[in-house]
Design a protein around this motif. Sequence first.
Motif, short mmCIF file in Angstrom:
data_model
loop_
_atom_site.label_atom_id
_atom_site.label_comp_id
_atom_site.label_asym_id
_atom_site.label_seq_id
_atom_site.Cartn_x
_atom_site.Cartn_y
_atom_site.Cartn_z
N GLN A 169 58.42 -1.55 22.26
CA GLN A 169 58.13 -1.02 20.93
C GLN A 169 58.31 -2.08 19.85
N MET A 170 59.37 -2.88 19.98
CA MET A 170 59.59 -3.94 19.00
C MET A 170 58.57 -5.06 19.13
N LEU A 171 58.17 -5.37 20.36
CA LEU A 171 57.15 -6.39 20.57
C LEU A 171 55.81 -5.97 19.95
N GLU A 172 55.47 -4.70 20.11
CA GLU A 172 54.22 -4.22 19.54
C GLU A 172 54.26 -4.28 18.02
N LYS A 173 55.37 -3.87 17.43
CA LYS A 173 55.50 -3.92 15.97
C LYS A 173 55.38 -5.35 15.47
N ALA A 174 56.04 -6.29 16.15
CA ALA A 174 55.99 -7.69 15.75
C ALA A 174 54.59 -8.27 15.94
N ALA A 175 53.94 -7.90 17.02
CA ALA A 175 52.58 -8.41 17.29
C ALA A 175 51.61 -7.98 16.20
N ARG A 176 51.72 -6.73 15.78
CA ARG A 176 50.82 -6.24 14.73
C ARG A 176 51.12 -6.91 13.39
N GLU A 177 52.39 -7.23 13.16
CA GLU A 177 52.74 -7.92 11.92
C GLU A 177 52.15 -9.33 11.88
N HIS A 224 74.29 -7.08 17.30
CA HIS A 224 73.06 -7.33 16.53
C HIS A 224 71.88 -7.66 17.44
N ALA A 225 71.93 -7.14 18.65
CA ALA A 225 70.91 -7.49 19.66
C ALA A 225 69.50 -7.09 19.24
N LYS A 226 69.36 -5.91 18.67
CA LYS A 226 68.02 -5.43 18.32
C LYS A 226 67.41 -6.23 17.16
N GLU A 227 68.21 -6.53 16.15
CA GLU A 227 67.70 -7.34 15.04
C GLU A 227 67.29 -8.73 15.54
N ALA A 228 68.14 -9.31 16.39
CA ALA A 228 67.84 -10.65 16.93
C ALA A 228 66.59 -10.63 17.80
N TYR A 229 66.41 -9.54 18.55
CA TYR A 229 65.24 -9.45 19.42
C TYR A 229 63.96 -9.37 18.59
N TYR A 230 63.98 -8.55 17.56
CA TYR A 230 62.77 -8.43 16.73
C TYR A 230 62.45 -9.74 16.02
N ASP A 231 63.48 -10.41 15.49
CA ASP A 231 63.26 -11.71 14.86
C ASP A 231 62.70 -12.71 15.87
N GLY A 232 63.21 -12.65 17.08
CA GLY A 232 62.72 -13.54 18.13
C GLY A 232 61.27 -13.26 18.47
N ALA A 233 60.90 -11.99 18.48
CA ALA A 233 59.51 -11.61 18.76
C ALA A 233 58.57 -12.17 17.69
#
Length: 386
Positions: A21-29, A357-366
Amino acid sequence: MKLLFASDSFKGTISSTESAQMLEKAAREIFGKDVVCKSIPVADGGEGTTDAVIAARSGKKIHLTVHGPLMEKASAYYGDLGKGEAVMEMAVASGLPMVPAEKRNPLNTTTYGTGELLRDALDKGFTKISIAIGGSATNDGGIGCMKALGVRFLDSDGHELSGIGADLEKIADIDTSGLDERIAKTSFTVMCDVTNPLCGKDGATYTFGRQKGATAEIQDRLEKGMQNYRDIIIKKFGINPDEIAGSGAAGGLGAALLVFLKAKLKSGIETVLDLTDFDSQLDGVDFVVTGEGRTDWQSCFGKVVQGVGDRCKNKGVPALALVGSMGKDADKIFEHGICSMLPTVVDTISLEEALAHAKEAYYDGALRLFRFIKTGMAINERKRGL
């Protein structure tokens, strides 16, 4: 552009589904709303395998009550994939997290509840069963599991044993006359990447016993019991479990499944990828993003990133890994179809802080990962324009 996401869970912080879900959000951004994203939840045969396969195959959960590692009542489930096919993991019935730390002693734990899972699947008519056997709290050689399926383990007085680790040294005979008849008409696949034998320095007890609460003295006692169990199997059935790779998995549950149920041992990640029809999902995909909590040399031995990378390599599809952290020899994963790897942790912080802070770091990484890809695309377009 078409992308496929297939990451393992980041234990205790991010599920396979959440990462997608986070990868898809980041990809669209980064790439815009027209990018096509699809995902496949995956696991390597350990915790989360059942959920991943159910999600990927649009299966449904079957809930039931079983006996846990200490014979306590426990809620468990497995997956109905349709057409007589089921998937399950022994960790939901006989897993280490089910036993409080102060009560962990593999002399006292049993795989009986795992046998109840299998028996319920037989009761419901399943004829093709895949079972993941990672994360056990047990070292009972699988005798508890087999007891639930009708096998009787007898002491020297002919009394049936309860099916715990301490019973291994007491076994004098094994009676399989009551083994569930439906087993002969059912195919069993054991998902496991452990190749340890049942006994010896690399066997179930000395390799995995300590993490289940066994002291050195308890390990020595369990090993003698396991040798007794092995010798009786050799005498009764002409099969030496120590000559079967994986028989030491899950405290010897591997031996019981392979000897008594004639199960086939397969790599966990390979089985999951087959169950989810991963190869066909690669058709038309521009690149794949996979990942796991930590990548190091162990990742090349049956983990999700290696399995996904190899499949992508075979199909000529680039694969990238977004991982929590990188350890010793993490770069060896590049031999398995992974083109590049990016850690999500970018500062020197404690493990506790990283997990918080794993989720925030993951999204930033994506976002950083996709920016690199977009930059590469821009360079390629500029060269073509020249």
